[in-house]
Scaffold this motif. Structure first.
Motif, PDB file in Angstrom:
ATOM      1  N   ASP A  39       5.097  -5.122  12.616  1.00 18.94           N
ATOM      2  CA  ASP A  39       3.793  -5.433  12.561  1.00 18.94           C
ATOM      3  C   ASP A  39       2.911  -4.465  12.271  1.00 18.94           C
ATOM      4  O   ASP A  39       1.931  -4.480  11.401  1.00 18.94           O
ATOM      5  N   ASN A  40       3.274  -2.973  12.743  1.00 19.78           N
ATOM      6  CA  ASN A  40       2.691  -1.677  12.366  1.00 19.78           C
ATOM      7  C   ASN A  40       2.679  -1.617  10.844  1.00 19.78           C
ATOM      8  O   ASN A  40       1.688  -0.893  10.314  1.00 19.78           O
ATOM      9  N   TYR A  41       3.832  -1.739  10.293  1.00 17.17           N
ATOM     10  CA  TYR A  41       3.774  -1.564   8.621  1.00 17.17           C
ATOM     11  C   TYR A  41       2.963  -2.538   7.886  1.00 17.17           C
ATOM     12  O   TYR A  41       2.253  -2.451   6.799  1.00 17.17           O
ATOM     13  N   PHE A  42       2.983  -3.927   8.573  1.00 14.62           N
ATOM     14  CA  PHE A  42       2.116  -4.748   7.678  1.00 14.62           C
ATOM     15  C   PHE A  42       0.752  -4.373   8.049  1.00 14.62           C
ATOM     16  O   PHE A  42      -0.076  -4.603   6.971  1.00 14.62           O
ATOM     17  N   LYS A  43       0.297  -3.914   9.209  1.00  9.15           N
ATOM     18  CA  LYS A  43      -1.174  -3.736   9.490  1.00  9.15           C
ATOM     19  C   LYS A  43      -1.445  -2.476   8.438  1.00  9.15           C
ATOM     20  O   LYS A  43      -2.472  -2.407   8.121  1.00  9.15           O
ATOM     21  N   LEU A  44      -0.671  -1.490   8.370  1.00  8.43           N
ATOM     22  CA  LEU A  44      -1.048  -0.477   7.528  1.00  8.43           C
ATOM     23  C   LEU A  44      -1.448  -0.832   6.036  1.00  8.43           C
ATOM     24  O   LEU A  44      -2.232  -0.405   5.389  1.00  8.43           O
ATOM     25  N   PHE A  45      -0.568  -1.815   5.492  1.00 11.43           N
ATOM     26  CA  PHE A  45      -0.884  -1.961   4.174  1.00 11.43           C
ATOM     27  C   PHE A  45      -1.803  -3.428   3.893  1.00 11.43           C
ATOM     28  O   PHE A  45      -2.180  -3.323   3.069  1.00 11.43           O
ATOM     29  N   LEU A  46      -1.985  -4.146   5.012  1.00 11.09           N
ATOM     30  CA  LEU A  46      -2.898  -5.298   4.649  1.00 11.09           C
ATOM     31  C   LEU A  46      -4.288  -5.116   5.427  1.00 11.09           C
ATOM     32  O   LEU A  46      -5.107  -5.858   4.973  1.00 11.09           O
ATOM     33  N   ASN A  47      -4.229  -4.438   6.310  1.00  8.75           N
ATOM     34  CA  ASN A  47      -5.139  -4.266   7.543  1.00  8.75           C
ATOM     35  C   ASN A  47      -5.984  -3.060   7.737  1.00  8.75           C
ATOM     36  O   ASN A  47      -6.674  -2.804   8.281  1.00  8.75           O
ATOM     37  N   ASP A  48      -5.292  -2.106   6.871  1.00  5.60           N
ATOM     38  CA  ASP A  48      -5.977  -0.705   7.237  1.00  5.60           C
ATOM     39  C   ASP A  48      -6.459  -0.008   5.910  1.00  5.60           C
ATOM     40  O   ASP A  48      -5.483   0.659   5.234  1.00  5.60           O
ATOM     41  N   PRO A  49      -7.522  -0.314   5.226  1.00  4.59           N
ATOM     42  CA  PRO A  49      -7.994   0.129   3.972  1.00  4.59           C
ATOM     43  C   PRO A  49      -7.954   1.763   4.052  1.00  4.59           C
ATOM     44  O   PRO A  49      -7.846   2.385   3.201  1.00  4.59           O
ATOM     45  N   LEU A  50      -8.201   2.462   5.181  1.00  4.98           N
ATOM     46  CA  LEU A  50      -8.250   3.867   5.336  1.00  4.98           C
ATOM     47  C   LEU A  50      -6.909   4.558   4.973  1.00  4.98           C
ATOM     48  O   LEU A  50      -6.711   5.685   4.436  1.00  4.98           O
ATOM     49  N   PHE A  51      -5.788   3.732   5.498  1.00  4.57           N
ATOM     50  CA  PHE A  51      -4.513   4.239   5.106  1.00  4.57           C
ATOM     51  C   PHE A  51      -4.320   4.286   3.711  1.00  4.57           C
ATOM     52  O   PHE A  51      -3.490   5.380   3.386  1.00  4.57           O
ATOM     53  N   LEU A  52      -4.592   3.087   3.036  1.00  6.09           N
ATOM     54  CA  LEU A  52      -4.556   3.065   1.622  1.00  6.09           C
ATOM     55  C   LEU A  52      -4.957   4.325   0.907  1.00  6.09           C
ATOM     56  O   LEU A  52      -4.688   4.952   0.031  1.00  6.09           O
ATOM     57  N   LYS A  53      -6.502   4.461   1.458  1.00  4.34           N
ATOM     58  CA  LYS A  53      -7.153   5.717   0.777  1.00  4.34           C
ATOM     59  C   LYS A  53      -6.376   6.997   1.032  1.00  4.34           C
ATOM     60  O   LYS A  53      -5.985   7.994   0.389  1.00  4.34           O
ATOM     61  N   SER A  54      -5.820   7.039   2.410  1.00  6.42           N
ATOM     62  CA  SER A  54      -4.878   8.440   2.599  1.00  6.42           C
ATOM     63  C   SER A  54      -3.718   8.337   1.788  1.00  6.42           C
ATOM     64  O   SER A  54      -3.298   9.431   1.273  1.00  6.42           O
ATOM     65  N   LEU A  55      -3.218   7.326   1.567  1.00  6.35           N
ATOM     66  CA  LEU A  55      -1.981   7.269   0.724  1.00  6.35           C
ATOM     67  C   LEU A  55      -2.135   7.770  -0.594  1.00  6.35           C
ATOM     68  O   LEU A  55      -1.479   8.698  -1.266  1.00  6.35           O
ATOM     69  N   LYS A  56      -3.289   7.362  -1.219  1.00  5.32           N
ATOM     70  CA  LYS A  56      -3.766   7.619  -2.512  1.00  5.32           C
ATOM     71  C   LYS A  56      -3.840   9.053  -2.579  1.00  5.32           C
ATOM     72  O   LYS A  56      -3.396   9.626  -3.637  1.00  5.32           O
ATOM     73  N   ASN A  57      -4.806   9.732  -1.575  1.00  2.00           N
ATOM     74  CA  ASN A  57      -5.060  11.038  -1.697  1.00  2.00           C
ATOM     75  C   ASN A  57      -3.825  11.714  -1.322  1.00  2.00           C
ATOM     76  O   ASN A  57      -3.783  12.985  -2.041  1.00  2.00           O
ATOM     77  N   THR A  58      -2.930  11.395  -0.616  1.00  2.00           N
ATOM     78  CA  THR A  58      -1.683  12.296  -0.334  1.00  2.00           C
ATOM     79  C   THR A  58      -0.869  12.220  -1.758  1.00  2.00           C
ATOM     80  O   THR A  58      -0.211  13.366  -1.967  1.00  2.00           O
ATOM     81  N   LEU A  59      -0.546  11.191  -2.348  1.00  4.77           N
ATOM     82  CA  LEU A  59       0.116  11.269  -3.413  1.00  4.77           C
ATOM     83  C   LEU A  59      -0.494  12.092  -4.498  1.00  4.77           C
ATOM     84  O   LEU A  59       0.070  12.809  -5.457  1.00  4.77           O
ATOM     85  N   ILE A  60      -2.099  12.069  -4.848  1.00  6.96           N
ATOM     86  CA  ILE A  60      -2.686  12.711  -5.874  1.00  6.96           C
ATOM     87  C   ILE A  60      -2.459  14.032  -5.516  1.00  6.96           C
ATOM     88  O   ILE A  60      -1.954  15.162  -6.477  1.00  6.96           O
ATOM     89  N   LEU A  61      -2.586  14.680  -4.271  1.00  8.49           N
ATOM     90  CA  LEU A  61      -2.490  16.106  -3.947  1.00  8.49           C
ATOM     91  C   LEU A  61      -0.906  16.567  -4.005  1.00  8.49           C
ATOM     92  O   LEU A  61      -0.599  17.568  -4.592  1.00  8.49           O
ATOM     93  N   ALA A  62       0.164  15.712  -3.865  1.00 10.10           N
ATOM     94  CA  ALA A  62       1.576  16.128  -3.914  1.00 10.10           C
ATOM     95  C   ALA A  62       1.951  15.964  -5.296  1.00 10.10           C
ATOM     96  O   ALA A  62       2.707  16.969  -5.879  1.00 10.10           O
ATOM     97  N   ALA A  63       1.358  15.264  -6.053  1.00 10.16           N
ATOM     98  CA  ALA A  63       1.792  15.110  -7.725  1.00 10.16           C
ATOM     99  C   ALA A  63       1.217  16.230  -8.256  1.00 10.16           C
ATOM    100  O   ALA A  63       1.838  16.554  -9.298  1.00 10.16           O
ATOM    101  N   VAL A  64       0.104  16.681  -7.877  1.00  4.46           N
ATOM    102  CA  VAL A  64      -0.514  17.943  -8.540  1.00  4.46           C
ATOM    103  C   VAL A  64       0.060  19.245  -8.146  1.00  4.46           C
ATOM    104  O   VAL A  64       0.446  20.096  -8.688  1.00  4.46           O
ATOM    105  N   THR A  65      -0.209  19.525  -6.931  1.00  2.74           N
ATOM    106  CA  THR A  65       0.131  20.705  -6.312  1.00  2.74           C
ATOM    107  C   THR A  65       1.807  20.965  -5.935  1.00  2.74           C
ATOM    108  O   THR A  65       2.303  22.144  -6.355  1.00  2.74           O
ATOM    109  N   GLY A  66       2.447  19.877  -6.089  1.00  2.87           N
ATOM    110  CA  GLY A  66       4.063  20.022  -5.701  1.00  2.87           C
ATOM    111  C   GLY A  66       4.615  20.673  -7.033  1.00  2.87           C
ATOM    112  O   GLY A  66       5.307  21.843  -6.999  1.00  2.87           O
ATOM    113  N   PRO A  67       4.525  19.815  -8.347  1.00  2.00           N
ATOM    114  CA  PRO A  67       5.100  20.294  -9.428  1.00  2.00           C
ATOM    115  C   PRO A  67       4.268  21.715  -9.822  1.00  2.00           C
ATOM    116  O   PRO A  67       4.975  22.484 -10.297  1.00  2.00           O
ATOM    117  N   ALA A  68       3.051  21.733  -9.719  1.00  2.00           N
ATOM    118  CA  ALA A  68       2.325  22.959 -10.364  1.00  2.00           C
ATOM    119  C   ALA A  68       2.585  24.113  -9.520  1.00  2.00           C
ATOM    120  O   ALA A  68       2.917  25.184  -9.726  1.00  2.00           O
TER     121      ALA A  68
END
Length: 280
Positions: A39-68
Protein backbone atom coordinates in the motif's frame (compact mmCIF):
# COMPACT_ATOMS: atom_id res chain seq x y z
CA UNK A 1 37.95 -8.80 9.56
CA UNK A 2 35.46 -9.61 12.32
CA UNK A 3 35.30 -6.10 13.88
CA UNK A 4 34.56 -4.55 10.48
CA UNK A 5 32.04 -7.25 9.56
CA UNK A 6 30.28 -6.85 12.91
CA UNK A 7 29.98 -3.08 12.49
CA UNK A 8 28.91 -3.45 8.85
CA UNK A 9 26.18 -5.92 9.76
CA UNK A 10 25.01 -3.91 12.78
CA UNK A 11 24.91 -0.45 11.20
CA UNK A 12 24.36 -1.19 7.48
CA UNK A 13 22.89 -4.58 6.63
CA UNK A 14 20.45 -4.89 9.54
CA UNK A 15 19.05 -1.32 9.20
CA UNK A 16 18.52 -1.84 5.45
CA UNK A 17 16.68 -5.13 6.02
CA UNK A 18 14.58 -3.63 8.83
CA UNK A 19 13.74 -0.62 6.65
CA UNK A 20 12.58 -2.89 3.83
CA UNK A 21 10.41 -4.82 6.27
CA UNK A 22 8.93 -1.63 7.76
CA UNK A 23 8.11 -0.35 4.26
CA UNK A 24 5.39 -3.02 4.14
CA UNK A 25 3.77 -1.75 7.33
CA UNK A 26 1.98 1.22 8.84
CA UNK A 27 4.20 2.36 11.72
CA UNK A 28 3.83 5.65 13.59
CA UNK A 29 6.43 4.89 16.31
CA UNK A 30 3.80 4.96 19.08
CA UNK A 31 1.99 1.79 18.00
CA UNK A 32 3.21 -1.60 16.88
CA UNK A 33 3.69 -1.88 13.09
CA UNK A 34 0.69 -3.24 11.19
CA UNK A 35 1.18 -5.05 7.89
CA UNK A 36 -0.25 -3.21 4.86
CA UNK A 37 1.63 -4.96 2.04
CA UNK A 38 2.45 -2.77 -0.94
CA UNK A 39 0.00 0.00 0.00
CA UNK A 40 2.81 2.45 0.80
CA UNK A 41 4.34 1.97 -2.65
CA UNK A 42 0.98 2.35 -4.41
CA UNK A 43 0.37 5.53 -2.43
CA UNK A 44 3.77 6.92 -3.42
CA UNK A 45 3.16 6.57 -7.15
CA UNK A 46 -0.61 7.04 -7.33
CA UNK A 47 -1.58 9.44 -4.52
CA UNK A 48 1.53 11.47 -3.74
CA UNK A 49 2.31 14.03 -6.46
CA UNK A 50 4.99 15.61 -4.28
CA UNK A 51 6.88 12.31 -4.25
CA UNK A 52 6.79 12.20 -8.05
CA UNK A 53 8.23 15.72 -8.10
CA UNK A 54 10.92 14.71 -5.62
CA UNK A 55 11.74 11.66 -7.75
CA UNK A 56 12.09 13.85 -10.84
CA UNK A 57 14.34 16.35 -9.03
CA UNK A 58 16.46 13.55 -7.59
CA UNK A 59 17.00 11.91 -10.97
CA UNK A 60 17.83 15.25 -12.62
CA UNK A 61 20.41 16.13 -9.97
CA UNK A 62 21.91 12.64 -10.02
CA UNK A 63 22.01 12.46 -13.83
CA UNK A 64 23.85 15.79 -14.04
CA UNK A 65 26.05 15.93 -10.94
CA UNK A 66 26.90 12.22 -10.74
CA UNK A 67 28.62 11.78 -14.14
CA UNK A 68 29.83 15.40 -14.25
CA UNK A 69 31.32 15.16 -10.76
CA UNK A 70 32.95 11.83 -11.58
CA UNK A 71 34.60 13.05 -14.77
CA UNK A 72 35.59 16.30 -13.06
CA UNK A 73 37.35 14.27 -10.35
CA UNK A 74 39.02 12.08 -12.98
CA UNK A 75 40.20 15.02 -15.08
CA UNK A 76 41.53 17.04 -12.15
CA UNK A 77 43.23 13.99 -10.62
CA UNK A 78 44.94 13.25 -13.95
CA UNK A 79 45.94 16.92 -14.28
CA UNK A 80 47.26 17.19 -10.71
CA UNK A 81 49.22 13.97 -11.13
CA UNK A 82 51.34 15.63 -13.85
CA UNK A 83 52.86 18.14 -11.41
CA UNK A 84 55.81 17.69 -9.08
CA UNK A 85 55.26 16.15 -5.65
CA UNK A 86 55.13 19.44 -3.70
CA UNK A 87 52.86 21.17 -6.21
CA UNK A 88 50.67 18.07 -6.34
CA UNK A 89 50.29 18.11 -2.55
CA UNK A 90 49.21 21.78 -2.51
CA UNK A 91 46.76 21.35 -5.40
CA UNK A 92 45.26 18.23 -3.85
CA UNK A 93 44.62 20.13 -0.62
CA UNK A 94 43.05 23.06 -2.48
CA UNK A 95 40.68 20.84 -4.46
CA UNK A 96 39.82 18.59 -1.51
CA UNK A 97 39.28 21.33 1.08
CA UNK A 98 35.74 22.38 -0.02
CA UNK A 99 34.35 18.88 0.60
CA UNK A 100 35.41 18.99 4.28
CA UNK A 101 34.86 22.69 4.85
CA UNK A 102 32.20 23.56 7.39
CA UNK A 103 31.82 27.02 5.87
CA UNK A 104 30.47 25.86 2.49
CA UNK A 105 26.99 27.23 3.20
CA UNK A 106 28.34 30.59 4.30
CA UNK A 107 30.52 30.96 1.20
CA UNK A 108 27.72 30.18 -1.23
CA UNK A 109 25.21 32.30 0.66
CA UNK A 110 27.53 35.23 0.07
CA UNK A 111 27.96 34.33 -3.60
CA UNK A 112 24.23 33.76 -4.16
CA UNK A 113 22.98 36.62 -1.98
CA UNK A 114 19.82 38.05 -3.53
CA UNK A 115 20.75 41.73 -3.16
CA UNK A 116 23.18 43.86 -5.14
CA UNK A 117 25.90 43.12 -2.58
CA UNK A 118 25.90 39.45 -3.44
CA UNK A 119 29.11 38.46 -5.20
CA UNK A 120 27.49 36.95 -8.30
CA UNK A 121 24.84 39.66 -8.59
CA UNK A 122 27.50 42.35 -8.13
CA UNK A 123 29.61 40.94 -10.99
CA UNK A 124 26.63 40.62 -13.34
CA UNK A 125 25.36 44.11 -12.49
CA UNK A 126 28.81 45.63 -13.01
CA UNK A 127 29.03 43.94 -16.41
CA UNK A 128 25.52 45.20 -17.32
CA UNK A 129 24.40 41.62 -17.94
CA UNK A 130 21.43 42.06 -15.59
CA UNK A 131 19.57 45.17 -14.42
CA UNK A 132 18.22 43.96 -11.08
CA UNK A 133 19.49 41.41 -8.55
CA UNK A 134 18.50 37.79 -9.13
CA UNK A 135 17.11 35.77 -6.24
CA UNK A 136 19.32 32.74 -6.77
CA UNK A 137 18.19 30.93 -3.61
CA UNK A 138 14.43 31.52 -3.84
CA UNK A 139 13.56 31.85 -7.54
CA UNK A 140 12.65 28.38 -8.91
CA UNK A 141 13.96 29.39 -12.36
CA UNK A 142 17.53 29.61 -11.01
CA UNK A 143 17.57 27.24 -8.05
CA UNK A 144 18.33 24.03 -9.93
CA UNK A 145 21.39 25.39 -11.84
CA UNK A 146 22.62 27.07 -8.65
CA UNK A 147 22.32 23.80 -6.73
CA UNK A 148 24.15 21.85 -9.45
CA UNK A 149 27.11 24.25 -9.29
CA UNK A 150 27.35 23.92 -5.50
CA UNK A 151 27.14 20.12 -5.62
CA UNK A 152 29.88 19.94 -8.26
CA UNK A 153 32.03 22.26 -6.13
CA UNK A 154 31.62 19.85 -3.21
CA UNK A 155 32.13 16.69 -5.30
CA UNK A 156 35.94 16.70 -5.07
CA UNK A 157 36.07 14.63 -1.92
CA UNK A 158 37.10 11.05 -1.20
CA UNK A 159 36.53 10.00 -4.81
CA UNK A 160 39.08 12.62 -5.92
CA UNK A 161 41.63 11.34 -3.40
CA UNK A 162 41.09 7.73 -4.48
CA UNK A 163 41.78 8.66 -8.11
CA UNK A 164 44.93 10.56 -7.12
CA UNK A 165 46.11 7.42 -5.31
CA UNK A 166 45.24 5.32 -8.37
CA UNK A 167 47.34 7.46 -10.70
CA UNK A 168 50.25 7.29 -8.27
CA UNK A 169 50.16 3.49 -8.02
CA UNK A 170 50.33 2.70 -11.74
CA UNK A 171 53.48 0.68 -12.48
CA UNK A 172 55.74 2.92 -14.57
CA UNK A 173 57.29 -0.11 -16.30
CA UNK A 174 54.00 -0.69 -18.08
CA UNK A 175 54.48 2.52 -20.05
CA UNK A 176 57.92 1.35 -21.24
CA UNK A 177 56.51 -2.00 -22.31
CA UNK A 178 53.58 -0.29 -24.04
CA UNK A 179 55.93 1.95 -26.00
CA UNK A 180 57.65 -1.15 -27.37
CA UNK A 181 54.24 -2.63 -28.27
CA UNK A 182 53.18 0.39 -30.30
CA UNK A 183 51.60 2.91 -27.90
CA UNK A 184 52.50 6.30 -29.40
CA UNK A 185 50.65 9.07 -27.51
CA UNK A 186 49.34 10.05 -24.07
CA UNK A 187 45.73 9.31 -24.91
CA UNK A 188 46.55 5.71 -25.81
CA UNK A 189 48.58 5.42 -22.60
CA UNK A 190 45.61 6.73 -20.61
CA UNK A 191 43.06 4.38 -22.21
CA UNK A 192 45.11 1.18 -22.51
CA UNK A 193 47.51 1.44 -19.55
CA UNK A 194 46.54 3.98 -16.91
CA UNK A 195 42.78 3.49 -16.59
CA UNK A 196 42.83 -0.36 -16.73
CA UNK A 197 45.54 -0.33 -14.04
CA UNK A 198 43.37 1.67 -11.65
CA UNK A 199 39.98 -0.01 -12.13
CA UNK A 200 39.50 -0.50 -8.33
CA UNK A 201 39.95 3.24 -7.78
CA UNK A 202 37.69 4.05 -10.74
CA UNK A 203 35.00 1.78 -9.29
CA UNK A 204 35.29 3.28 -5.80
CA UNK A 205 35.18 6.81 -7.18
CA UNK A 206 32.14 6.01 -9.31
CA UNK A 207 30.26 4.52 -6.36
CA UNK A 208 31.10 7.52 -4.16
CA UNK A 209 30.10 10.00 -6.88
CA UNK A 210 26.77 8.28 -7.53
CA UNK A 211 25.82 7.84 -3.88
CA UNK A 212 26.90 11.41 -3.18
CA UNK A 213 24.75 12.79 -5.99
CA UNK A 214 21.68 11.06 -4.52
CA UNK A 215 22.33 12.24 -0.98
CA UNK A 216 22.79 16.01 -1.24
CA UNK A 217 19.64 16.82 0.71
CA UNK A 218 21.45 18.54 3.59
CA UNK A 219 23.41 20.79 1.23
CA UNK A 220 20.22 21.86 -0.54
CA UNK A 221 18.36 22.41 2.74
CA UNK A 222 21.16 24.55 4.12
CA UNK A 223 21.17 26.88 1.13
CA UNK A 224 17.66 26.81 -0.29
CA UNK A 225 15.63 25.97 2.79
CA UNK A 226 13.43 23.04 3.77
CA UNK A 227 11.06 23.05 2.04
CA UNK A 228 12.47 25.02 -0.88
CA UNK A 229 10.37 27.57 -2.77
CA UNK A 230 7.48 25.79 -4.52
CA UNK A 231 9.33 22.55 -3.72
CA UNK A 232 11.60 23.36 -6.68
CA UNK A 233 14.47 21.39 -5.11
CA UNK A 234 12.44 18.87 -3.13
CA UNK A 235 14.29 15.53 -3.43
CA UNK A 236 13.63 12.00 -2.22
CA UNK A 237 15.91 12.68 0.75
CA UNK A 238 13.72 15.65 1.71
CA UNK A 239 10.56 13.58 1.29
CA UNK A 240 12.11 10.90 3.47
CA UNK A 241 13.04 13.45 6.14
CA UNK A 242 9.57 14.96 6.01
CA UNK A 243 7.75 11.70 6.71
CA UNK A 244 10.42 10.17 8.94
CA UNK A 245 11.68 13.08 11.07
CA UNK A 246 8.66 15.41 11.03
CA UNK A 247 5.53 13.29 10.67
CA UNK A 248 6.97 10.06 12.15
CA UNK A 249 5.22 7.92 9.53
CA UNK A 250 8.06 5.44 9.60
CA UNK A 251 6.46 2.81 7.36
CA UNK A 252 5.89 5.33 4.60
CA UNK A 253 9.35 6.83 5.10
CA UNK A 254 10.88 3.35 4.90
CA UNK A 255 9.23 2.78 1.52
CA UNK A 256 10.86 5.98 0.24
CA UNK A 257 14.23 4.87 1.65
CA UNK A 258 13.85 1.44 0.03
CA UNK A 259 13.13 2.95 -3.39
CA UNK A 260 16.09 5.30 -3.07
CA UNK A 261 18.31 2.37 -2.08
CA UNK A 262 17.17 0.28 -5.07
CA UNK A 263 17.73 3.18 -7.47
CA UNK A 264 21.26 3.68 -6.15
CA UNK A 265 22.06 -0.03 -6.38
CA UNK A 266 20.76 -0.15 -9.96
CA UNK A 267 22.88 2.86 -10.96
CA UNK A 268 25.97 1.34 -9.35
CA UNK A 269 25.46 -1.92 -11.23
CA UNK A 270 25.16 -0.02 -14.50
CA UNK A 271 28.38 1.89 -13.81
CA UNK A 272 30.22 -1.33 -13.01
CA UNK A 273 29.27 -2.79 -16.39
CA UNK A 274 30.45 0.37 -18.15
CA UNK A 275 33.79 0.44 -16.32
CA UNK A 276 34.45 -3.19 -17.23
CA UNK A 277 34.80 -2.01 -20.85
CA UNK A 278 37.64 0.40 -20.05
CA UNK A 279 40.75 -0.59 -21.95
CA UNK A 280 38.97 -3.35 -23.91
Amino acid sequence: MFPYLALFLLFTVIPVVVSMALSLTYFNVLEMPSFVGLDNYFKLFLNDPLFLKSLKNTLILAAVTGPAGYFLCLFLAWLVNEFSAKTRMVLTLLFYAPSISGSAYMIWQIIYSGDSYGLLNGILLSANLIYSPIQWLTDPAYMMPAAIIVILWLSLGTSFLSLIAGFQNVDKRLYEAAAVDGIRNRWQELWYITLPSMKPQLMLSAVLSITGSFGMGDVISGLFGFPSTNYALHTMVHHLQDFGNVRFEMGYASSIATLLFLIMVGCNKGVQKLLQKVGN
